[in-house]
Design an enzyme around this catalytic site. Structure first.
Site, PDB file in Angstrom:
ATOM      1  N   THR A   1       0.837  -1.210  -0.013  1.00  0.00           N
ATOM      2  CA  THR A   1      -0.054   0.018  -0.084  1.00  0.00           C
ATOM      3  C   THR A   1       0.937   1.178  -0.016  1.00  0.00           C
ATOM      4  OG1 THR A   1      -1.668  -0.990   1.181  1.00  0.00           O
ATOM      5  CG2 THR A   1      -1.839   1.254   1.274  1.00  0.00           C
TER       6      THR A   1
ATOM      7  N   LYS B   1      -7.045   1.461  -3.259  1.00  0.00           N
ATOM      8  CA  LYS B   1      -6.712   1.079  -1.797  1.00  0.00           C
ATOM      9  C   LYS B   1      -6.942   2.242  -0.623  1.00  0.00           C
ATOM     10  CE  LYS B   1      -5.415  -1.450   1.611  1.00  0.00           C
ATOM     11  NZ  LYS B   1      -3.994  -2.263   1.906  1.00  0.00           N
TER      12      LYS B   1
ATOM     13  N   LYS C   1       0.641   5.252   7.975  1.00  0.00           N
ATOM     14  CA  LYS C   1       1.002   5.424   6.929  1.00  0.00           C
ATOM     15  C   LYS C   1       0.052   5.526   5.696  1.00  0.00           C
ATOM     16  CE  LYS C   1       1.894   2.044   4.447  1.00  0.00           C
ATOM     17  NZ  LYS C   1       2.329   0.607   3.600  1.00  0.00           N
TER      18      LYS C   1
END
Lengths: 290, 290
Positions: A95, A170, A238
């Site tokens: 990701t 995502k 993140k």
């Protein structure tokens, strides 16, 4: 299809194993070789560098931690694209930033390599059971060639468009997870203060309009005060950072995301980066401590 | 069991019908008699006032709009408790204040009437299909006696504790719905800006950790720009107001609730109170209009 594989963390190790079992020979590189031992015993080869993992293979896959790792693994001095004969298909399943996916796609294209971004959702359990959702961005023909790898690890495989689209999808996924988590924590906090039995409350709310994966899977862990990962707070911070950066770049103001980022950053800064994302409950409890 | 029934809105009309079909004679009161005609044709009696609906019955049920209606229906001059022989069991199924449920319970108790709060979740579809989740607060014995009514309209029936507990559980439900809705809107807005096909995105995210009832049921309506209710913004603003009032009373700060209330109030103030809750997408779009 001979596959170079970079990254054998919680997700990567399970996924690599499925690819190996599906009959694709693997050449593995990872930061600490110890984490690859089990796969090496099962017949995978070892590569000293990302470049070596990509050299002469049919495809190279990366699933590492942070966008800066993705950048180093592919664009760095020992990166996959520095190989003499790099694998013609490069697949990043980390990701990571949509913008970085586009940069890698461009850099790869100059060398005749077609880059695909294909982050996954479904967590450690989904990885172990090869039931991940794979969100794919890249050129249709390259995506088609990569399908055996995606089918080995995933159940729902959707091609969203050009390079970067998988990462964008995502981000969408993580926006949903973020809000869901805030709702679950506030709901349990309220239930506790109101003197309700949390398990009975979950019974009442889980099957109707308030139902969600979070409520069915993470809320019971919160009730048991089980804050082990699952999915690390550090990694989710993140992901929320990527979501914030990309939405700001597009001129989008997303107040729910902003709230989630603030709460999760607070959780990380108070030393809970290694807990599971359901530890957000602790942040909301502390916010409400008298 | 002879039942007095007050309120035949979208939810109440379906629920009353199920109770009638389950073999319990009904005596109905509602603000505009026209809305009760279909039930009267099916054999229900008419009552001119809430008191008349409660007079000599075994139980009286209310499912009206706002907490002030609940108060008037039970505690007002023509309220159920003003009847000469009020029904010994009083059940309010409106989503209303936990504190009001406690007040009604106390006032009823002085007259030998046992009051139960039993708000529901599951929407118009759940009401039509008798598949509601019924969240019950009150004394165990009274709740037991009321069960035939709950079973006639619901599928998941949970007794949460003393008077007010049912309403508290419903607040929990609405906290979850609120955050879920913010997540769905931000996710679709991001997907649109990023140039993704929203239907493919929903395919990727709906079955995993980002999945929810909202994503499966309301996000597709948002994608089709179908903002019809479903569940009215006006009613949800009421519910969020109750949640805010009660959490403040308990000294709880819930930032997700605060954000949802701000967004939904904005939506109501811009004249969208009669839309469905999924119209929150419009508020977030306007927030991001350049």
């Amino acid at each position: 299809m001979r596959v170079g594989w970079i990254g054998t963390g919680v997700m990567g190790a399970s996924m690599a194993q499925h690819v190996l079992k599906a009959g694709m020979p693997l050449r593995i590189h990872t930061r600490s070789r110890a984490k690859a031992e089990s796969l090496l015993e099962q017949g995978a080869d070892w590569a000293e560098t990302p470049a070596e993992a990509a050299e002469g293979q049919d495809a190279v896959v990366s699933i590492v931690s942070m966008p800066e790792d993705v950048q180093a693994v592919h664009l760095g001095p020992e990166g996959t694209l520095s190989a003499a004969h790099p694998a013609p298909i490069l697949i990043d399943m980390t990701t990571s930033n949509p913008s970085l996916a586009v940069s890698i796609h461009e850099a790869a294209g100059k060398l005749g390599v077609r880059a695909i971004d294909a982050p996954v959702s479904g967590g450690d359990v989904g990885a172990r059971e090869a039931r991940l959702s794979v969100m794919v961005g890249g050129e249709a023909e390259a995506v088609k060639e990569a399908m055996p790898i995606f089918h080995a690890v995933g159940k729902t495989i959707v091609h969203h468009g050009p390079a970067g689209s998988g990462q964008h999808a995502k981000v969408v996924n993580q926006l949903l997870v973020a809000s869901s988590m805030i709702g679950a924590c506030e709901a349990l906090l309220y239930a506790h203060r109101a003197g309700l039995d949390p398990e009975r409350v979950l019974e009442s709310v889980s099957s109707g309009a308030a139902g969600s994966w979070t409520i069915s899977n993470l809320a019971p862990r919160m009730v048991r005060r089980d804050f082990e990962p699952g999915f690390f707070v550090d990694h989710f911070v993140k992901d929320l950072g990527i979501a914030m950066e990309e939405s700001q770049r597009m001129g989008l103001s997303l107040p729910g995301l902003k709230l989630a980022q603030r709460l999760y950053l607070g959780l990380q800064q108070s030393g809970r980066g290694g807990k599971g994302t359901q530890a957000l409950l602790l942040a909301l409890e502390e916010l409400n401590a008298s």
